[in-house]
Each structure stands twice: as structure tokens, then as C-alpha cells.
Design a protein around this motif. Structure first.
Motif, PDB file in Angstrom:
ATOM      1  N   GLY A 230       0.821  -1.275   0.043  1.00  0.00           N
ATOM      2  CA  GLY A 230      -0.005   0.057   0.132  1.00  0.00           C
ATOM      3  C   GLY A 230       0.990   1.348   0.134  1.00  0.00           C
ATOM      4  N   ILE A 231       0.638   1.958  -1.107  1.00  0.00           N
ATOM      5  CA  ILE A 231       1.439   3.308  -1.107  1.00  0.00           C
ATOM      6  C   ILE A 231       1.241   4.310   0.136  1.00  0.00           C
ATOM      7  CG2 ILE A 231       1.983   5.602  -2.390  1.00  0.00           C
ATOM      8  CD1 ILE A 231       1.081   3.669  -4.866  1.00  0.00           C
ATOM      9  N   PRO A 232       2.070   4.468   1.030  1.00  0.00           N
ATOM     10  CA  PRO A 232       1.719   5.264   2.272  1.00  0.00           C
ATOM     11  C   PRO A 232       1.537   6.838   1.734  1.00  0.00           C
ATOM     12  CG  PRO A 232       3.928   4.663   2.175  1.00  0.00           C
ATOM     13  CD  PRO A 232       3.522   4.173   1.136  1.00  0.00           C
ATOM     14  N   VAL A 233       0.326   7.515   2.287  1.00  0.00           N
ATOM     15  CA  VAL A 233      -0.084   8.886   2.107  1.00  0.00           C
ATOM     16  C   VAL A 233      -0.369   9.392   3.460  1.00  0.00           C
ATOM     17  CG1 VAL A 233      -1.477  10.365   0.823  1.00  0.00           C
ATOM     18  CG2 VAL A 233      -1.176   8.116   0.056  1.00  0.00           C
ATOM     19  N   ALA A 234       0.519  10.228   3.677  1.00  0.00           N
ATOM     20  CA  ALA A 234       0.562  10.946   4.964  1.00  0.00           C
ATOM     21  C   ALA A 234      -0.478  12.052   4.972  1.00  0.00           C
ATOM     22  CB  ALA A 234       1.697  11.572   5.768  1.00  0.00           C
ATOM     23  N   ILE A 235      -1.456  12.270   5.744  1.00  0.00           N
ATOM     24  CA  ILE A 235      -2.509  13.769   5.844  1.00  0.00           C
ATOM     25  C   ILE A 235      -2.017  14.584   6.973  1.00  0.00           C
ATOM     26  CG2 ILE A 235      -4.616  14.352   5.999  1.00  0.00           C
ATOM     27  CD1 ILE A 235      -5.781  11.450   5.484  1.00  0.00           C
ATOM     28  N   ILE A 236      -1.422  15.721   6.631  1.00  0.00           N
ATOM     29  CA  ILE A 236      -0.910  16.427   7.654  1.00  0.00           C
ATOM     30  C   ILE A 236      -1.600  17.869   7.734  1.00  0.00           C
ATOM     31  CG2 ILE A 236       1.099  15.231   7.869  1.00  0.00           C
ATOM     32  CD1 ILE A 236       2.709  17.534   6.529  1.00  0.00           C
ATOM     33  N   GLU A 296       0.898  15.822  23.166  1.00  0.00           N
ATOM     34  CA  GLU A 296       0.298  16.399  21.973  1.00  0.00           C
ATOM     35  C   GLU A 296       1.649  16.531  21.007  1.00  0.00           C
ATOM     36  OE1 GLU A 296      -1.856  19.833  21.751  1.00  0.00           O
ATOM     37  OE2 GLU A 296      -2.173  19.869  19.779  1.00  0.00           O
ATOM     38  N   SER A 297       2.874  16.963  21.880  1.00  0.00           N
ATOM     39  CA  SER A 297       3.934  17.188  21.255  1.00  0.00           C
ATOM     40  C   SER A 297       4.552  15.667  20.682  1.00  0.00           C
ATOM     41  CB  SER A 297       4.891  17.900  21.867  1.00  0.00           C
ATOM     42  OG  SER A 297       4.680  18.127  23.258  1.00  0.00           O
ATOM     43  N   ILE A 298       4.271  14.669  21.363  1.00  0.00           N
ATOM     44  CA  ILE A 298       4.865  13.517  20.798  1.00  0.00           C
ATOM     45  C   ILE A 298       4.261  13.178  19.603  1.00  0.00           C
ATOM     46  CG2 ILE A 298       4.926  10.910  21.193  1.00  0.00           C
ATOM     47  CD1 ILE A 298       5.227  11.623  24.370  1.00  0.00           C
ATOM     48  N   GLY A 299       2.821  13.173  19.728  1.00  0.00           N
ATOM     49  CA  GLY A 299       1.994  13.050  18.352  1.00  0.00           C
ATOM     50  C   GLY A 299       2.680  14.009  17.212  1.00  0.00           C
ATOM     51  N   ILE A 300       2.934  15.116  17.466  1.00  0.00           N
ATOM     52  CA  ILE A 300       3.230  16.028  16.440  1.00  0.00           C
ATOM     53  C   ILE A 300       4.681  15.729  15.767  1.00  0.00           C
ATOM     54  CG2 ILE A 300       4.190  18.455  15.722  1.00  0.00           C
ATOM     55  CD1 ILE A 300       1.985  19.419  17.802  1.00  0.00           C
ATOM     56  N   LYS A 301       5.345  15.209  16.813  1.00  0.00           N
ATOM     57  CA  LYS A 301       6.762  14.687  16.237  1.00  0.00           C
ATOM     58  C   LYS A 301       6.580  13.427  15.390  1.00  0.00           C
ATOM     59  CE  LYS A 301      11.211  13.204  18.086  1.00  0.00           C
ATOM     60  NZ  LYS A 301      11.016  11.599  18.819  1.00  0.00           N
ATOM     61  N   LYS A 302       5.643  12.505  15.695  1.00  0.00           N
ATOM     62  CA  LYS A 302       5.061  11.535  14.914  1.00  0.00           C
ATOM     63  C   LYS A 302       4.421  11.633  13.667  1.00  0.00           C
ATOM     64  CE  LYS A 302       3.697   7.065  16.617  1.00  0.00           C
ATOM     65  NZ  LYS A 302       2.825   6.300  17.565  1.00  0.00           N
ATOM     66  N   ALA A 303       3.979  12.668  13.681  1.00  0.00           N
ATOM     67  CA  ALA A 303       3.305  13.393  12.417  1.00  0.00           C
ATOM     68  C   ALA A 303       4.359  13.587  11.242  1.00  0.00           C
ATOM     69  CB  ALA A 303       2.532  14.534  12.463  1.00  0.00           C
ATOM     70  N   TYR A 304       5.532  14.285  11.661  1.00  0.00           N
ATOM     71  CA  TYR A 304       6.580  14.509  11.053  1.00  0.00           C
ATOM     72  C   TYR A 304       7.175  13.138  10.447  1.00  0.00           C
ATOM     73  CZ  TYR A 304       6.279  19.473  11.270  1.00  0.00           C
ATOM     74  OH  TYR A 304       5.986  21.067  11.125  1.00  0.00           O
ATOM     75  N   GLU A 305       7.391  12.245  11.523  1.00  0.00           N
ATOM     76  CA  GLU A 305       7.875  11.124  11.036  1.00  0.00           C
ATOM     77  C   GLU A 305       7.241  10.391   9.886  1.00  0.00           C
ATOM     78  OE1 GLU A 305      10.001  10.337  15.292  1.00  0.00           O
ATOM     79  OE2 GLU A 305       8.431   8.837  14.708  1.00  0.00           O
ATOM     80  N   LYS A 306       5.936  10.325  10.106  1.00  0.00           N
ATOM     81  CA  LYS A 306       5.215   9.613   9.304  1.00  0.00           C
ATOM     82  C   LYS A 306       5.197  10.256   7.753  1.00  0.00           C
ATOM     83  CE  LYS A 306       3.270   6.345  11.703  1.00  0.00           C
ATOM     84  NZ  LYS A 306       3.627   5.070  11.385  1.00  0.00           N
ATOM     85  N   ALA A 307       5.279  11.583   7.714  1.00  0.00           N
ATOM     86  CA  ALA A 307       5.385  12.345   6.577  1.00  0.00           C
ATOM     87  C   ALA A 307       6.629  11.985   5.904  1.00  0.00           C
ATOM     88  CB  ALA A 307       5.083  13.743   6.807  1.00  0.00           C
ATOM     89  N   GLU A 308       7.642  11.667   6.824  1.00  0.00           N
ATOM     90  CA  GLU A 308       9.170  11.572   6.409  1.00  0.00           C
ATOM     91  C   GLU A 308       9.072   9.936   5.645  1.00  0.00           C
ATOM     92  OE1 GLU A 308      12.252  12.990   5.736  1.00  0.00           O
ATOM     93  OE2 GLU A 308      11.623  13.788   7.752  1.00  0.00           O
TER      94      GLU A 308
END
Ligand code: GTP
Ligand code: MG
Length: 472
Positions: A230-236, A296-308
Motif C-alpha cells: 500500500g502506498i503510504p500517504v500521510a495527511i498532515i 500532543e508534542s509526541i503526536g506532532i513529532k510522530k506526524a513529521y516522522e510519518k510524513a518522512e
């Protein structure tokens, strides 16, 4: 062959169809005595007919009778006979199609287990097919991929590999390299005499051809792997722009919690859908903003990782934001593009239902390729889906090119490339033949590991087949 030592010629049995109740179940036996063992309990409706005397690839109607237990009839069945070597495993194979009750399946399997069969291990039928030379290792691995494929794209790639895609690409080149290796080894035997059996010009051509093919196959992996998983698509995007609502609209399911409280999503939530035969894995993330909240900041860090780690990024914004002066927004996009330089970024304006048609028109004229949608009302979702499929270059798939999807193959190809690059350097620097002949052998070894033409470690083999289901 080296593996022959590992073949046990005992007869194995397993249910080939899924466990549980169905209209019909298929029980498969494979091994030297498969037909004899089946004959002991199969009573044909034609008196005196035995399976042993039938031609290969024929089907017979009869009963499975437990003659150790008052000749109880377990079921009326159809039995298919495949004779060695013309069967899936290359051994004698019997397939019993019985009625699909779990009870009948178990009774028949138990009967055979008590009378000369052994329960098959995971993937043992396919492993035997490989060991008996019915298919090479890469093809055997593809069998598991074919069974697991859940989209048209992953299915096509698996079928291509099962039919020998990667083998065909590599076999001839490996053969030619093997010939050169032999000639070069021969030169070493005559080392004092300054002879050259291997034509250097042709050898150089072969080395660059192998390099080219290896690079192409290695390059195909990131695409292949994404298509398979599955092609990973991050929604940020900022909090409250509707990321979770969009995920739910795409999945057509209330997967993520939606609320008007900014910072609702804390952890990344993901799921897969298939659009036009291609699997996409959407990842909803925590809204990005300045925050003092630890979780929340952990979640945000994770969001960047997922986008990466994603292949595509959906940058979601609130359409109303454009009412404000939009220079900040443009810088945001620029920053994002810089941060994720090698990724495709789709800028999407959500909540289009909250702006007027005039505003919509202005917005479209201001920002190129902007997709406007309303996740809440599910409008514009199809446009987004079309955009996503058009971004994925499925040209390689339709051209029937070989696409590497297996990480074991990927590793072997990379190692082969390192070795052939050393050979190339050896030629360029005109170093003595005996030094680069080691690299040639190294390259041959890695290429051979893909198809199983070379000693593949017993543990690796065990690992490959343990990922199969029992019965395959
Ligand atoms: N009018 C309108 N409201 C929407 C739309 N999409 C989402 N919303 C509303 O916007 C609010 C926030 O939606 P969410 O999907 O939770 O937003 P989010 O981006 O996931 O927010 P965080 O998880 O906090 O980052 C909810 O009240 C949604 O109902 C839309 O297209 N139109
Ligand atoms: Mg959310």
C-alpha cells in the motif's frame, strides 16, 4: 542438488482449502506413497478400480471408507490423481475433494495420519516443488505473494514473478558471467604464461550490462514495495482542518475520532483502501501547532516522522484560511516542500462548503493545482482519488516490467551490485585478474541466491517457507 539431502520422501497431508465449513474442501497428499495410501481407503463406485492404475491428471468418484473401523463411509468424494513428476510438487499427488464440513475434513485427515501420512509443515508443498526443480526459489516465494495479494497491482506483480520475471532477467546474464569466470580462472592456471582466454572487450560489455540491469531492478523496489504494502500517504496539517474527517471519508468508515476541539488526534491512525487497483495506505496524524502539552508534542513529532516515511503527503488546509492574507500560507507550503524535498505534496483546501462560489473561484485562480473539497459532505473526494492514482506511475506495471517486491531479492541485488562495481573498478584500474575474480564469484553467489541456484542457507529456506500457510 545440495538441497536434495533435505528432502524427506515421506507422504505429507494438509487441508488445501481454508479451515472451517464450506461447500467443498480439498485435502492434498504428496509423496512417493500418496497414491498407494489413498488407494487403501478409496472405494471407487466402479468395482475393483484402483487409483494406482489410473492415468495422471484424472478424477475419480467414490467413497472414503475407514476399513479399520467397521468400514464406515466417511464421505462421497472426488479424487484427482497426479503422477510424479507431473504435479505441483513433482511427487505423486492426490487431491481429495470432500464435502466441506469441518468434521468430515478432520475425520479424513486423521484417517490418513494414522496410516502413513504426516501433517505438512507451512509451505511444505511449495518447498518440495522448489526442491524437485518444479520452480526456482524466486518463483516459489511469489506463490505466497499471489495468495496474499489484495489488489490488482500487487497481484500482477506477484504473478509476473511467479512466472519467472526476475529469473528471466538474471539467468542469461548470470550464465554469461559464469562462462567468463571459468575462462578467467583458467587464465590463473596459466598465470606464468601471459595468456588471455577471456575477451576483455566482451567482458567489459557484460559487466556494464549487468550493472545496468541490477540498478534498474534495485530502483524498482521502492515502487514495488509500496505497491505491495500500500502506498503510504500521510495527511498532515494544522489542528481542526479536517484531517480525520478526510480519512474517514476516504475509508468510508468512522475510523478516526472527529471533534471541533483542536488537538483531537494524538496518535497516528492508518488504514488501506484500493483505488483503481492500487492499494493506498492513508495515515491520519496529529494536527501540527506549537504546544506545551507533552502527549500532543509526541503526536506532532510522530506526524513529521510519518510524513518522512510516506511516499505522498496530503497537506490539508482550511479553505477559510485564504480569506486572510495568504502570504503566510505560501511560506508554509514552501517550508514544507523544502523539508520533504523528494516527496510529492498535494495541497488540499478542505471545508469548501464554508466559502462562497466567488471565493472558490478566486482561490482556484490564486493557487495552482489546488484541490478543493468538503470532507464532511464528501464532495471532491473522487477528484482527490483521481489525482492520487495519476500521481502513481503505474507505467512499469502496464509495460510488464519486472518489479522487485521481495526484500530478500532486494538485498541480494544490492550485494551483487557492490560486487560487480568492484569488478568494474578492477577492470578500470587494470588490476591483476586474480583479484577481481573473487568479486566475480561474489557477484555470482548473490545472483544465484535469488533463484536458489546457489547454496541457500538451510535456515533462510526454512524462514522463507515458514511464512506460507499450511497446505500450500
Ligand atoms: N463545514 C465543514 N466542517 C468540517 C469539514 N471537515 C471537517 N469539519 C469539521 O471540522 C472539525 C475538525 O475536524 P477533524 O477531522 O477532527 O479535524 P482534524 O484535522 O483531524 O483535527 P485534529 O485531530 O485536532 O488535528 C470537526 O468539527 C469536523 O466536523 C468540512 O468539510 N466542512
Ligand atoms: Mg484529527
Amino acid at each position: 542438488m545440495y538441497f536434495c539431502k533435505m528432502i524427506k520422501n515421506d507422504t505429507i497431508i494438509a487441508l488445501a482449502t481454508p479451515a472451517g465449513v464450506g461447500a467443498i474442501a480439498v485435502i492434498r497428499l504428496s509423496g512417493e506413497n500418496a497414491i498407494t495410501i489413498a488407494d487403501a481407503f478409496f472405494k471407487s463406485i466402479r468395482k475393483g478400480k484402483t487409483l494406482k492404475n489410473q492415468k495422471s491428471h484424472t478424477i475419480h468418484l467414490g467413497h472414503i471408507v475407514d476399513n479399520n473401523n467397521n468400514n464406515i463411509v466417511l464421505d462421497e468424494v472426488l479424487v484427482s490423481v497426479f503422477k510424479n513428476p507431473n504435479s505441483y510438487t513433482g511427487e505423486n499427488v492426490v487431491e481429495i475433494s470432500c464435502h466441506g464440513s469441518s468434521f468430515i475434513q478432520q475425520e479424513i485427515i486423521q484417517l490418513f495420519l494414522q496410516n502413513g501420512c504426516r501433517m505438512a509443515d507451512n509451505g511444505e508443498f511449495t518447498m518440495r516443488a522448489f526442491l524437485n526443480g518444479k520452480m526456482d526459489l524466486s518463483q516459489a516465494e511469489a506463490v505466497a505473494d499471489v495468495i496474499a495479494s489484495n489488489s490488482a497491482a500487487s497481484h500482477q506483480m506477484a504473478i509476473q514473478q511467479m512466472r519467472g520475471g526476475i529469473t528471466n532477467e538474471l539467468k542469461e546474464l548470470r550464465g554469461q558471467l559464469l562462462d567468463f569466470a571459468a575462462l578467467i580462472e583458467l587464465e590463473l592456471d596459466f598465470s606464468g604464461e601471459d595468456v588471455e582466454f577471456a575477451d576483455r572487450t566482451r567482458f567489459k560489455e557484460l559487466v556494464s550490462k549487468i550493472t545496468l540491469v541490477l540498478k534498474r531492478l534495485i530502483d524498482s523496489f521502492s515502487f514495488g514495495n509500496a505497491m505491495k504494502n500500500g502506498i503510504p500517504v500521510a495527511i498532515i496539517g494544522e489542528p481542526n482542518v479536517g484531517k480525520s474527517t478526510l480519512l474517514n471519508a476516504l475509508l468510508n468508515e468512522e475510523k478516526a475520532i472527529v471533534s471541533d476541539i483542536a488537538g483531537t488526534t494524538r496518535d497516528a491512525i492508518e488504514d488501506e483502501i484500493i483505488i483503481d487497483g492500487v492499494a493506498f495506505r492513508f495515515i491520519d496524524t496529529a494536527g501540527i501547532r506549537e504546544t506545551k502539552d507533552v502527549v500532543e508534542s509526541i503526536g506532532i513529532k510522530k506526524a513529521y516522522e510519518k510524513a518522512e516515511n510516506a511516499q505522498l503527503i496530503i497537506f490539508l488546509v482550511n479553505s477559510q484560511k485564504f480569506r486572510e492574507e495568504n502570504t503566510t500560507f505560501k511560506t508554509e507550503i514552501e517550508t514544507l516542500k523544502k523539508r520533504f524535498e523528494n516527496k510529492k505534496i498535494l495541497v488540499i483546501a478542505n471545508k469548501s462548503d464554508l466559502i462562497s462560489s466567488d471565493e472558490t473561484a478566486t482561490l482556484k485562480s490564486k493557487i495552482e493545482n489546488l484541490i478543493l473539497l468538503s470532507a464532511k459532505n464528501k464532495t471532491g473526494i473522487d477528484t482527490l482519488k483521481n489525482e492520487l492514482t495519476s500521481l502513481v506511475n503505474i507505467g512499469a506495471l502496464s509495460n510488464n516490467e519486472t518489479i522487485v517486491t521481495n526484500s530478500r531479492h532486494f538485498e541480494a541485488l544490492n550485494n551483487a551490485l557492490i560486487a560487480i562495481t568492484s569488478v568494474q573498478q578492477g577492470i578500470d584500474l587494470e588490476i591483476s585478474t586474480d583479484l577481481f575474480s573473487i568479486d566475480i564469484r561474489e557477484c555470482l553467489r548473490h545472483l544465484g541466491a535469488i533463484t536458489g541456484d546457489y547454496d541457500v542457507d538451510k535456515d533462510i529456506l526454512g524462514h522463507i517457507f515458514s511464512n506460507f500457510c499450511i497446505g500450500k
